[in-house]
Design an enzyme around this catalytic site. Sequence first.
Site, mmCIF file in Angstrom:
data_model
loop_
_atom_site.group_PDB
_atom_site.id
_atom_site.type_symbol
_atom_site.label_atom_id
_atom_site.label_comp_id
_atom_site.label_asym_id
_atom_site.label_seq_id
_atom_site.Cartn_x
_atom_site.Cartn_y
_atom_site.Cartn_z
ATOM 1 N N GLN A 12 -40.469 46.407 -27.367
ATOM 2 C CA GLN A 12 -40.556 44.980 -27.678
ATOM 3 C C GLN A 12 -40.749 44.712 -29.162
ATOM 4 O OE1 GLN A 12 -44.286 42.936 -26.724
ATOM 5 N NE2 GLN A 12 -43.098 41.413 -25.591
ATOM 6 N N LEU A 13 -41.756 45.328 -29.760
ATOM 7 C CA LEU A 13 -42.045 45.089 -31.166
ATOM 8 C C LEU A 13 -41.075 45.819 -32.074
ATOM 9 C CD1 LEU A 13 -43.786 43.911 -33.412
ATOM 10 C CD2 LEU A 13 -45.350 45.862 -33.122
ATOM 11 N N ILE A 38 -42.018 61.790 -30.781
ATOM 12 C CA ILE A 38 -43.016 61.960 -31.837
ATOM 13 C C ILE A 38 -44.058 63.023 -31.489
ATOM 14 C CG2 ILE A 38 -42.704 59.619 -32.703
ATOM 15 C CD1 ILE A 38 -45.416 58.890 -31.435
ATOM 16 N N ALA A 59 -45.596 54.161 -28.494
ATOM 17 C CA ALA A 59 -46.905 54.226 -27.838
ATOM 18 C C ALA A 59 -46.736 54.344 -26.340
ATOM 19 C CB ALA A 59 -47.722 52.979 -28.166
ATOM 20 N N THR A 61 -48.007 52.673 -23.366
ATOM 21 C CA THR A 61 -48.655 51.373 -23.172
ATOM 22 C C THR A 61 -48.895 51.012 -21.713
ATOM 23 O OG1 THR A 61 -46.493 50.263 -23.257
ATOM 24 C CG2 THR A 61 -47.717 50.461 -25.333
ATOM 25 N N TYR A 128 -56.369 54.134 -22.085
ATOM 26 C CA TYR A 128 -55.436 53.621 -23.089
ATOM 27 C C TYR A 128 -56.156 53.322 -24.400
ATOM 28 C CZ TYR A 128 -52.541 50.187 -25.551
ATOM 29 O OH TYR A 128 -51.853 49.500 -26.515
#
Length: 293
Positions: A12-13, A38, A59, A61, A128
């Site tokens: 999304q980001l 990563i 990430a 999430t 998380y």
Amino acid sequence: MRRILVTGARGQLGSQLLRCAEDKGLQAAGVGSAELDITDRDAVDRWVEPDAVVINCAAYTAVDGAESDEAAARAVNEIGARNLAAACSRAGAGLIQVSTDYVFAGDRAGDAAVPYEADDPTGPRSVYGRTKLAGERAVHAELPSAQIVRTAWVYTGTAGGSSGAGADFVATMLRLERERDTVRVVDDQMGAPTYSVDLAAGLLELACTGGRGVTTLHATNAGSATRFDLARAVFAEVGADPERVQPCSSAEFAKPAPRPAYSVLSPRSWEAAGLTPLRPWWEALADALARLG
């Protein structure tokens, strides 16, 4: 102008960052998990270039999923973040690590319910949150000049976000408005709704200016709201009766991972870095829904 590399670029980001960078005429490239894992240190080294700025949006999430699969969450949120920081240190590149309000306990109430400052004590209550905090610490251990940017309640408003990766809260409310006569939404979780377009612009400003060297920052749209408040605002903006949204408690929607009851983030660190304040959340929401038509 330093080259920008966005990891997690299919999310999304990350996808919004690339779109915003193109609009601003910035030199930016993006890689998703299929192109760059990563957690693979050697692969990370091959992607990070000298004098670049890496914005890490990669990430794990799945907040509830992390409770039963901590190893997977830690691999991305801690080990992956450490790999990026170490690679940036070796290459002479900059790093902006995107983090979360979940690093705080979120248990402030009454007179103590004041926004969290960037240097306030942390105390995550979920896997998380703990893995994201571990990632912050790993990043600063490998690259003290790296910048941590905590944000919260990020939305785009489209079904599946801008990448098809899963609907955000605003998109979910839009869907439920069409499907149900009434919707029950928790009224005991307070935070700061953050429009991905505004956050992306802020992160790019930080990448371009350096933010006066401030290393831990908070970036959300201004103001605060409960999930219930946000849902009602969504209904009102699309011309639906907000009374169709009814309040309930988090206990009625028990989930594996505890949600912060209060996780409003103070903008003071962002302002100290000389960066443009993000507009009030209700203005951003109106813009987001207007763009959706």
